[in-house]
Scaffold this motif. Sequence first.
Motif, short mmCIF file in Angstrom:
data_model
loop_
_atom_site.label_atom_id
_atom_site.label_comp_id
_atom_site.label_asym_id
_atom_site.label_seq_id
_atom_site.Cartn_x
_atom_site.Cartn_y
_atom_site.Cartn_z
N GLY A 1 0.80 -1.21 0.00
CA GLY A 1 0.00 0.00 0.00
C GLY A 1 0.84 1.26 0.00
N VAL A 2 1.96 1.25 0.74
CA VAL A 2 2.85 2.41 0.74
C VAL A 2 3.45 2.63 -0.65
N GLY A 3 3.87 1.55 -1.29
CA GLY A 3 4.42 1.69 -2.64
C GLY A 3 3.40 2.21 -3.63
N LEU A 4 2.19 1.66 -3.58
CA LEU A 4 1.14 2.14 -4.48
C LEU A 4 0.75 3.58 -4.18
N GLY A 5 0.74 3.93 -2.89
CA GLY A 5 0.38 5.29 -2.51
C GLY A 5 1.40 6.31 -3.01
N VAL A 6 2.68 5.98 -2.93
CA VAL A 6 3.72 6.89 -3.41
C VAL A 6 3.62 7.06 -4.93
N VAL A 7 3.42 5.95 -5.64
CA VAL A 7 3.26 6.02 -7.09
C VAL A 7 2.03 6.82 -7.47
N GLN A 8 0.93 6.58 -6.76
CA GLN A 8 -0.31 7.29 -7.03
C GLN A 8 -0.16 8.79 -6.78
N LEU A 9 0.53 9.16 -5.69
CA LEU A 9 0.72 10.57 -5.37
C LEU A 9 1.60 11.26 -6.41
N SER A 10 2.73 10.65 -6.75
CA SER A 10 3.64 11.27 -7.72
C SER A 10 3.01 11.36 -9.10
N LYS A 11 2.31 10.31 -9.51
CA LYS A 11 1.66 10.32 -10.82
C LYS A 11 0.58 11.39 -10.89
N GLY A 12 -0.22 11.49 -9.84
CA GLY A 12 -1.28 12.50 -9.83
C GLY A 12 -0.75 13.92 -9.85
N LEU A 13 0.30 14.19 -9.06
CA LEU A 13 0.87 15.53 -9.05
C LEU A 13 1.51 15.88 -10.38
N CYS A 14 2.14 14.91 -11.02
CA CYS A 14 2.72 15.16 -12.35
C CYS A 14 1.64 15.48 -13.37
N GLU A 15 0.54 14.75 -13.33
CA GLU A 15 -0.56 15.03 -14.25
C GLU A 15 -1.17 16.41 -13.99
N ASP A 16 -1.37 16.77 -12.71
CA ASP A 16 -1.94 18.07 -12.39
C ASP A 16 -1.00 19.21 -12.80
N THR A 17 0.31 19.02 -12.62
CA THR A 17 1.27 20.04 -13.02
C THR A 17 1.27 20.21 -14.53
N GLN A 18 1.19 19.11 -15.26
CA GLN A 18 1.16 19.19 -16.72
C GLN A 18 -0.09 19.92 -17.20
N VAL A 19 -1.22 19.62 -16.58
CA VAL A 19 -2.46 20.30 -16.97
C VAL A 19 -2.37 21.79 -16.66
N ALA A 20 -1.78 22.15 -15.51
CA ALA A 20 -1.65 23.56 -15.15
C ALA A 20 -0.77 24.30 -16.15
N VAL A 21 0.34 23.69 -16.58
CA VAL A 21 1.23 24.33 -17.55
C VAL A 21 0.53 24.49 -18.90
#
Length: 203
Positions: free
Chosen positions: A47-67
């Motif tokens: 769960g910790v591994g999936l949570g870290v991947v989920q958090l980093s992937k989501g923030l990368c997607e949100d940053t890309q959309v913002a740019v």
Amino acid sequence: RRRSRRSSRQAPAPARGCGRGPTRPMTSPYWEAERRPDVEPEHVFHGVGLGVVQLSKGLCEDTQVAVLRTTADTKSQGVYGLGRGVVVNSARLACSIPLRAFDSLSTVVEGLRNTPDCLADEFVGRPRARYGVDKEPGRLFETRLEDPPAHIGTGLQDGLVAFGTGLADGGYDLVCKPLEASGPRSAVAGVGQGLMGFTCKTT
């Protein structure tokens, strides 16, 4: 007939906000984060591994959309669009951080809930009794919440109801399991089952 033909030919005008371009829907990655990963966590480390991947992937997607949105605002509105895009999209990106963090934390909690079942698979096997004492099969730390709450108010209400129900059921097992025993050995086993049911149902 002429009026109906004219009305059918007219296309609906696109929605615009303050005359400065089309309005953006609220159903964007900023407001609707993924609540659960594609893979169910088997234990807390998974769960910790999936949570870290989920958090980093989501923030990368949100940053890309913002740019991309800031770039689009700059091309369509110039300097004003650049300033407005930076302020608005930065605020939306900041709002998405706690949403992604909560989603990641829920994945870790789900992995923690599945950890006892992962350990029991190695020694007991399946199927197992729900909460370890019920007649129906299920997880040891089975949740009583079916759907995610809409907001903090319903979350507190559902959480208190689930905890109260688990406390009542666990107290019933704690008292009645030893009384159902037919001898000293089964009484000891009944005490153990009562403690297990009380612990699993109130967790």
